[in-house]
Design an enzyme around this catalytic site. Sequence first.
Site, short mmCIF file in Angstrom:
data_model
loop_
_atom_site.label_atom_id
_atom_site.label_comp_id
_atom_site.label_asym_id
_atom_site.label_seq_id
_atom_site.Cartn_x
_atom_site.Cartn_y
_atom_site.Cartn_z
N LYS A 1 15.10 -6.56 42.17
CA LYS A 1 15.62 -7.83 41.71
C LYS A 1 16.19 -8.60 42.52
O LYS A 1 17.42 -8.19 43.17
CB LYS A 1 16.31 -7.54 40.42
N GLU B 1 11.38 -16.17 44.02
CA GLU B 1 12.68 -16.22 44.46
C GLU B 1 12.88 -16.69 45.86
O GLU B 1 12.21 -16.20 46.86
CB GLU B 1 13.15 -15.12 44.20
N CYS C 1 60.28 -17.31 51.24
CA CYS C 1 58.94 -17.92 51.91
C CYS C 1 58.58 -17.25 53.27
O CYS C 1 59.66 -17.20 53.97
CB CYS C 1 59.07 -19.12 51.81
S1 IVH Z 1 9.51 -10.76 37.48
C1 IVH Z 1 8.85 -12.86 32.90
N1 IVH Z 1 10.60 -9.78 39.56
O1 IVH Z 1 15.38 -12.53 37.77
C2 IVH Z 1 9.77 -12.62 34.08
N2 IVH Z 1 11.81 -11.69 38.40
O2 IVH Z 1 17.24 -12.29 35.54
C3 IVH Z 1 9.05 -12.15 35.17
N3 IVH Z 1 13.91 -12.01 39.46
O3 IVH Z 1 14.43 -15.44 36.39
C4 IVH Z 1 9.88 -12.16 36.38
N4 IVH Z 1 13.50 -10.83 41.04
O4 IVH Z 1 13.54 -15.05 38.46
C5 IVH Z 1 10.82 -10.83 38.60
N5 IVH Z 1 11.50 -8.89 41.61
C6 IVH Z 1 11.49 -9.70 40.49
C7 IVH Z 1 12.47 -10.59 40.49
C8 IVH Z 1 12.72 -11.44 39.30
C9 IVH Z 1 14.46 -11.68 40.75
C10 IVH Z 1 14.36 -13.26 38.56
C11 IVH Z 1 13.75 -14.01 37.77
C12 IVH Z 1 14.35 -14.24 36.60
C13 IVH Z 1 15.52 -13.51 36.71
C14 IVH Z 1 15.76 -12.78 35.46
#
Ligand code: IVH
Length: 746
Positions: free
Chosen positions: A169, A228, A465
Amino acid sequence: MKKESTQLSLLETGVNTQEKALPEIEKKASLAAASSAVRRGLEESALPPEGQERTDAAVQARMRALCAALEHHNYLYHTLDAPEISDDEYDALYRELTALEADFPQWVDPHSPTRRVGGALLGGLAKKRHRRRMYGLDNVFSADEWRDFVERMRRALPDAPTAFWCDPKLDGLALEIVYEDGELREALTRGDGEEGEVVTEAVRTIRTVPLRLQGEGPFPRRLEVRGEVVMFKKDFAELNARREALGQKLLANPRNAASGALRQLDTTATRQLPLRFLAYSTGEADWTPASPCISQHDLMERLIAYGFLTPPDGRLCASPAAVEEYTTWVREHRQDFPMEIDGAVAKQDNLEAQEALGFTARAPRFAVAFKFPAEQVRTVLRRIDIQVGRTGALTPVAVLDPVPVGGVMVSRATLHNEDEIHAKDVRVGDTVIVQRAGDVIPEVVGPVLDLRPADAVPFDFPHVCPICHEKAHRPEGEAVWRCENVSCPAVRLQAIRHFVSKSGLNIVGVGEKLVTQLVESGRVVSPADLFTLTPLELVHYDRMGESLAQRTVDALEEARHTATLARLISSLGIRHVGEQTARLLASAFADMDALAAADEETLCALPDVGPEVASSILGFFDTPANKQLLERFRELGLWPVRAEESAAADAPRPLEGVTVLFTGTLSMPRGRAKQLAEAAGAVVLGSVSKKLQYLVVGDDPGSKLDKAQKLGIAVLDEAGFLNLLQGSGDVQDTAPDAGEESVSNR
Ligand code: IVH
């Protein structure tokens, strides 16, 4: 994961899942073919030397070949990190193309790589609705919660396949890039999920974004690629080192840097920042019936084939158990990723099943994020410094053996105040746990008692101080020791820094380095002295040429003439009077005389002012040194009168859309904290949930704090909240070592 990956990958993972590597070999073969096609294209399109006749067709062919070659080498360099030509060779091709485009503007390809340069946009960023909402993700924090998620999925769709596509993530800024027939049309930030900001021009400047999808096509009529924008940790460190050398403010963390850069209206600035886009999903996607996209891993392969960078070490896990193994591996290797990550994401691999599972009000039922807790590391506490802030507050700062925490080197962390040091029983020489969550100031969590050396020394909080050595005071009921000497050099320096800062008169051109020199040399003792500086004397200071000296004086002159009453009040640095309250006061009083003459009752009748703020204002105007300062402002003609426009009209809203919640006893009434937050654009929530971004804690916070910590939500103290209100989010975590607010006794 195979090592010959053309995409980013960490070392061997050792995770024994039935993983499926992306088709790297095929990709390599097609790359080699593309490289030779590019080479051939350049050779065959070579133009006769200048002066000799060139046909239109030949020029057009050359321009096309140059575009293709530059895009290809961009991809090799920025996306694959595997350049095949030198920078000089690249520059020569680039210059040739720019020259031809200047001579033949009618044939410029709208997707030419020269279009990645950016420029200034007028006005703000436009907003636009996403065709398909960009959802967030629900979080799980343990294996049990993950199993519950899988169970819920099974109940909702009993024959859902058990394979999951997993990837890290990324802690960046979510973005959607729209391609029509393979060409980049438009890019939107996530915004609130429904509606984002149009950032197409800034996104064009990101070198890992294909302007045209790679490959032969046919491409989907419309393809919304989501991913991202991040800044790699090494790029971020280099960027900050450069900024430091130039005396510019340090950026707080890679995510803020990326987000700021993308939303720049002048995309020339974006171009100079090392941003990367990593693709991980799609919105609307018109795959052709001849080649439907059937799974998440199929999608990832297509995105890679189209030329996108994807999150490193993504893989297909055959079972929920394999997902657990994968996420453990990612957690353990969190530090080794090139960008900041704050968890891992598991997505049902089968797209049909994804579709069938659909979404709750907040998030998909087919995907979930494994969130990692705030990162904690151990290091040794070498010393405790006392920093003196603008209001004279003495803040203890832990000086640590430098350690990376969440991608940022931390060598100093706040200890808040005397009571905190005692409550945590932190001693010099201790091995301590340091944590940093999101944007929050790095802090010392506590000592590791087992590792306490015999000679660890409890800290005696100084009662003088450290800078002027006058007695410090700690009023009954307050946690903070304060130097109350108005002529303390540290307090003065901070006061003058504040005076010229964004929260003060915002005198661009009078930077911190210059202020420090001016104060240290004794030339500037009070803010009024700034207005008596001449270009002739300024040239004697470091890095000052004649023209810069002149510009500095001009900037001061301009500020003297254009300062508004609100800015001037805010620039005085009266305790508890930030920009917000200053605007309010400026709308309530005709000028500084009227404000100075106001009594407690009048002040307290104002909506935003309680007894504490009133007493601070009264105290300020009652101090002889401050009276003198105001007299000098009057003589200098720095004496603005009330502006006609209402206080709220031009109020910046630094917390637009940000969610906060207050808990525990704050120094101000809860209602006021709420008012302040809302005036800054924040949404004040009623309880702790995943939607919450900041929990602001006062004394005796109770269970909300526990819950927020469990959810990994950023926790701020009141000072942190006030900082946020001042819009100082772009400062190095408001960490005490940013040199913003404090002077160290070193
Ligand atoms: S998949 C339907 N994969 O995390 C959502 N999201 O906290 C599918 N994000 O707004 C998203 N890394 O923008 C996905 N490897 C990853 C990600 C990711 C960061 C973000 C995404 C989302 C947020 C949620």
